[in-house]
Design an enzyme around this catalytic site. Structure first.
Site, PDB file in Angstrom:
ATOM      1  N   ASP A  76      -4.225  -8.651  -4.274  1.00 24.13           N
ATOM      2  CA  ASP A  76      -4.509  -9.766  -3.331  1.00 24.13           C
ATOM      3  C   ASP A  76      -4.827 -11.103  -3.869  1.00 24.13           C
ATOM      4  O   ASP A  76      -4.062 -11.967  -3.395  1.00 24.13           O
ATOM      5  CB  ASP A  76      -5.716  -9.553  -2.213  1.00 24.13           C
ATOM      6  CG  ASP A  76      -5.261  -8.481  -1.070  1.00 24.13           C
ATOM      7  OD1 ASP A  76      -4.132  -8.587  -0.653  1.00 24.13           O
ATOM      8  OD2 ASP A  76      -6.131  -7.502  -0.996  1.00 24.13           O
ATOM      9  N   GLU A 119     -10.816 -11.381  -4.580  1.00 20.70           N
ATOM     10  CA  GLU A 119      -9.604 -11.222  -4.276  1.00 20.70           C
ATOM     11  C   GLU A 119      -9.049 -12.286  -3.614  1.00 20.70           C
ATOM     12  O   GLU A 119      -8.038 -12.434  -3.035  1.00 20.70           O
ATOM     13  CB  GLU A 119      -9.288  -9.822  -3.540  1.00 20.70           C
ATOM     14  CG  GLU A 119     -10.014  -9.709  -2.335  1.00 20.70           C
ATOM     15  CD  GLU A 119      -9.678  -8.084  -1.963  1.00 20.70           C
ATOM     16  OE1 GLU A 119      -8.682  -7.696  -2.274  1.00 20.70           O
ATOM     17  OE2 GLU A 119     -10.450  -7.914  -0.931  1.00 20.70           O
ATOM     18  N   HIS A 166       0.863  -1.219  -0.224  1.00 21.18           N
ATOM     19  CA  HIS A 166      -0.002   0.153  -0.037  1.00 21.18           C
ATOM     20  C   HIS A 166       0.960   1.175   0.114  1.00 21.18           C
ATOM     21  O   HIS A 166       0.259   2.359  -0.487  1.00 21.18           O
ATOM     22  CB  HIS A 166      -0.902  -0.107   1.191  1.00 21.18           C
ATOM     23  CG  HIS A 166      -2.035  -1.108   0.728  1.00 21.18           C
ATOM     24  ND1 HIS A 166      -2.176  -2.337   1.146  1.00 21.18           N
ATOM     25  CD2 HIS A 166      -3.189  -0.946  -0.096  1.00 21.18           C
ATOM     26  CE1 HIS A 166      -3.167  -2.798   0.704  1.00 21.18           C
ATOM     27  NE2 HIS A 166      -3.957  -1.961  -0.128  1.00 21.18           N
ATOM     28  N   CYS A 217      -9.656  -3.988 -10.151  1.00 25.26           N
ATOM     29  CA  CYS A 217      -9.326  -2.897  -9.610  1.00 25.26           C
ATOM     30  C   CYS A 217      -7.926  -2.925  -8.930  1.00 25.26           C
ATOM     31  O   CYS A 217      -7.376  -2.117  -8.093  1.00 25.26           O
ATOM     32  CB  CYS A 217     -10.248  -2.237  -8.579  1.00 25.26           C
ATOM     33  SG  CYS A 217     -10.398  -3.394  -7.108  1.00 25.26           S
TER      34      CYS A 217
END
Ligand code: PEP
Ligand code: MG
Length: 593
Positions: free
Chosen positions: A457, A433, A190, A504
């Site tokens: 993920d 995910e 992240h 996404c």
């Protein structure tokens, strides 16, 4: 002498500037025998006096800038730090156990917070984060570690650090932070995602940049190729200064050309391109880059970098602002995905050995209905301000989705009782995910209005490659046939249930995969704003018919390497890819020290 290092380029662009070496808090608390407990207690008293001075300064500043109401929380911290019961408990244990004081402080704070955390009163529970914050302050004084922050940098600089947490990065001074270089982390951590979102060139996984760089050293960061030069030669500097202006010009041109053209294939299929956002400050970038909505709003960033939870009202304001500013365009807001590599103060509890497989996302929310309900209330209230859709993260089975819906229905009923307006037919989606969600995609599709595949993920879990671990970053391969077949499976299930399926994860913003994803039948792509121009250009030069043929061929391939080679060759020479490939092929040769 110049030192060249190669890491993983995670946010494109070039940064040239002086290094700011940033020490991430690493409060490893030792335990050792100490005979003189009075001396240890005196150390504690000195640490408390220093904490008191710091907090008093913060209190005065907060009261001046934000008013007494906001400063009250700092007052609570002062009371906690100077609490005589805490001091007495510490004195008793120092005398009984004959150990160092930081160990006792750490242990006591952990014990107190577990007690508070387990009380029934949600307001009292919120105090856990305050206690942990105060505990960290005391420990940092005892361990002589400065609590650094990147929020206010005095001058433009390149941040060099062993690691940066997502909260450090979310808080970064975007005007003065020219670039980021870290020893650890992977391409879809992240921190990497945020650097891209904030358009700060970044290279992670450099292993030794922290040890080789001295504060103030000149440094070049090439976020596209992954090269970093410490104390660069005149030659390197001149070359990169030129390359930097070339890239900036090119990006400006691409933005101008692509922004207003529809995101449509050569054979007329419209493929909306949407933005992933972490913070509302990214919205102007998204609009500028031609986003046709927000495909993923990572709401957890509202919860980071603070000692108290955001209130429902504060969340409402943020969600309403994003929805209103996108007008009628869709805004997919994901419920809190905390945990993994994103930790907030209020998430107390034992340290997890495998946080990516741990107490994360929907699992956390279902166990903390107080936090979950406040967010859902805020989301539903904001739903009348624009075109909001709600999405649940990390769904691994139908029962989780069912439980999330039960909570949502309770919130709906409560709002109805209180005559608070909200959009009754708000769309509900699931992130796909977790590999199990792929296997049961047909069942999930019947319960959802849309799917969004989170490849970050999905790749991590299906290939068993921790997305933040730079050591195995080379194994993190979106082109792996196993991953591509999973995407195909989810898309087919969505189509059979007549619901749209988006992507996404970071893969959606990589133009190398655009044609293939279209060929696999994905309906829309959502990415960091920085990827929008080149992906839109790529869509505009793709034929869906050919893309389908390509997907069929690729799905028969044996290895990720084969797939990657084929995609790279196929797109060589195409307009959007020309730009992309020129970036990665202009990689300077590896140089030794
Ligand atoms: C993903 O996993 O692909 C995703 C988009 O979510 P995040 O990166 O926030 O985990
Ligand atoms: Mg995810």
């Amino acid at each position: 002498m110049e030192i060249a290092l190669r890491g993983i380029g995670v946010s494109p662009g070039i940064a040239i500037g002086h290094a700011l070496t940033f020490n991430v808090q690493n409060l490893d608390v030792p335990k050792y025998h100490v005979e003189d407990s009075a001396a240890e207690l005196a150390r504690f008293d000195r640490a408390i006096a220093a904490v008191h001075r710091d907090l008093k300064r913060i209190y005065d500043q907060t009261a001046r800038e934000l008013g007494a109401h906001h400063a009250a929380i700092i007052q609570t911290h002062i009371i906690m730090a100077t609490d005589m019961t805490l001091r007495q408990d510490i004195q008793d244990r120092l005398e009984a156990e004959k150990v160092n004081v930081e160990y006792v402080v750490d242990d006591l704070i952990a014990k107190y917070s577990t007690i508070i955390e387990n009380t029934d009163d949600p307001q009292f529970r919120e105090r856990t984060s305050d206690l942990l914050d105060v505990g960290t302050r005391i420990l940092s004084k005892l361990l002589n570690t400065e609590l650094d922050s990147l929020a206010r940098l005095e001058h433009p600089c390149v941040i060099v650090s062993h690691d940066l947490t997502p909260s450090d990065t979310a808080n970064i001074d975007t005007v003065n932070a020219l670039g980021i270089a870290t020893d650890v982390s992977g391409p879809t951590s992240h921190t990497a995602i945020l650097a891209r979102a904030l358009e700060i060139p970044a290279v992670v996984g450099l292993k030794y940049v922290g040890t080789h760089t001295l504060p103030g050293d000149m440094i070049v960061v090439d976020g596209t190729t992954g090269y970093v030069y410490i104390r660069p030669s005149e030659n390197t500097l001149t070359k990169y200064a030129k390359e930097k202006s070339r890239q900036e010009e090119e990006r400006r041109a691409l933005l101008l050309v692509e922004r207003d053209t529809p995101s449509q294939t050569t054979d007329g299929h419209v493929i909306p391109t949407l933005a992933n956002i972490e913070l509302p400050v990214e919205l102007p970038h998204c609009r500028k880059a031609g986003a046709q909505g927000v495909g993923l709003y990572r709401t957890e960033y509202l919860f980071l970098n603070r000692s108290a939870l955001p209130t429902e009202e504060e969340q409402y304001q943020a969600y309403a602002q994003v929805a209103a500013s996108m007008e009628s365009l869709p805004v997919t807001i994901r419920t809190l995905d905390i945990g993994g590599d994103k930790f907030a103060h209020f998430m107390s509890g034992p340290k997890e050995a495998n946080p990516q497989l741990g107490w994360r996302a929907i699992r956390f929310c279902l166990e903390r209905p107080d936090i979950f309900k406040a967010q859902l209330r805020a989301l539903l209230r904001a739903s009348i301000k624009g075109n909001i859709q709600i999405m649940f993260p990390m769904i691994s089975g139908i029962e989780e989705l069912d439980r999330a819906k039960v909570v949502l229905n309770e919130v709906r009923a409560d709002l109805e009782r209180r005559s608070i307006p909200f959009k009754k037919d708000i769309k509900l989606g699931s992130m796909i995910e977790v590999p199990a969600a792929i296997s049961i995609a047909d069942l999930l599709a019947k319960e959802c209005d849309f799917f969004s595949i989170g490849t970050n993920d999905l790749i991590q879990y299906s290939l068993a490659v921790d997305r933040v671990n730079e050591r195995i970053a080379h194994m993190y391969e979106p082109a792996h046939p196993g991953v591509l077949r999973m995407i195909q499976h989810a898309v087919r299930a969505a189509k059979a249930a007549k619901i749209p399926c988006s992507i996404c994860g970071e893969m959606a913003g990589d133009p190398l995969f655009t044609e293939l994803l279209l060929g696999l039948g994905v309906d829309s792509l959502s990415m960091s704003a920085v990827g929008l121009p080149v992906v839109r250009a790529e869509i505009a030069s793709t034929s869906l018919t050919q893309a389908k043929r390509l997907a069929k061929r690729v799905l028969g391939m044996r290895t990720g390497e084969d797939v990657r080679r084929m995609l790279t060759q196929r797109y060589r020479g195409r307009r959007a890819m020309e730009i992309y490939l020129s970036h990665i092929e202009n990689r300077p040769p590896a140089q030794a020290t």
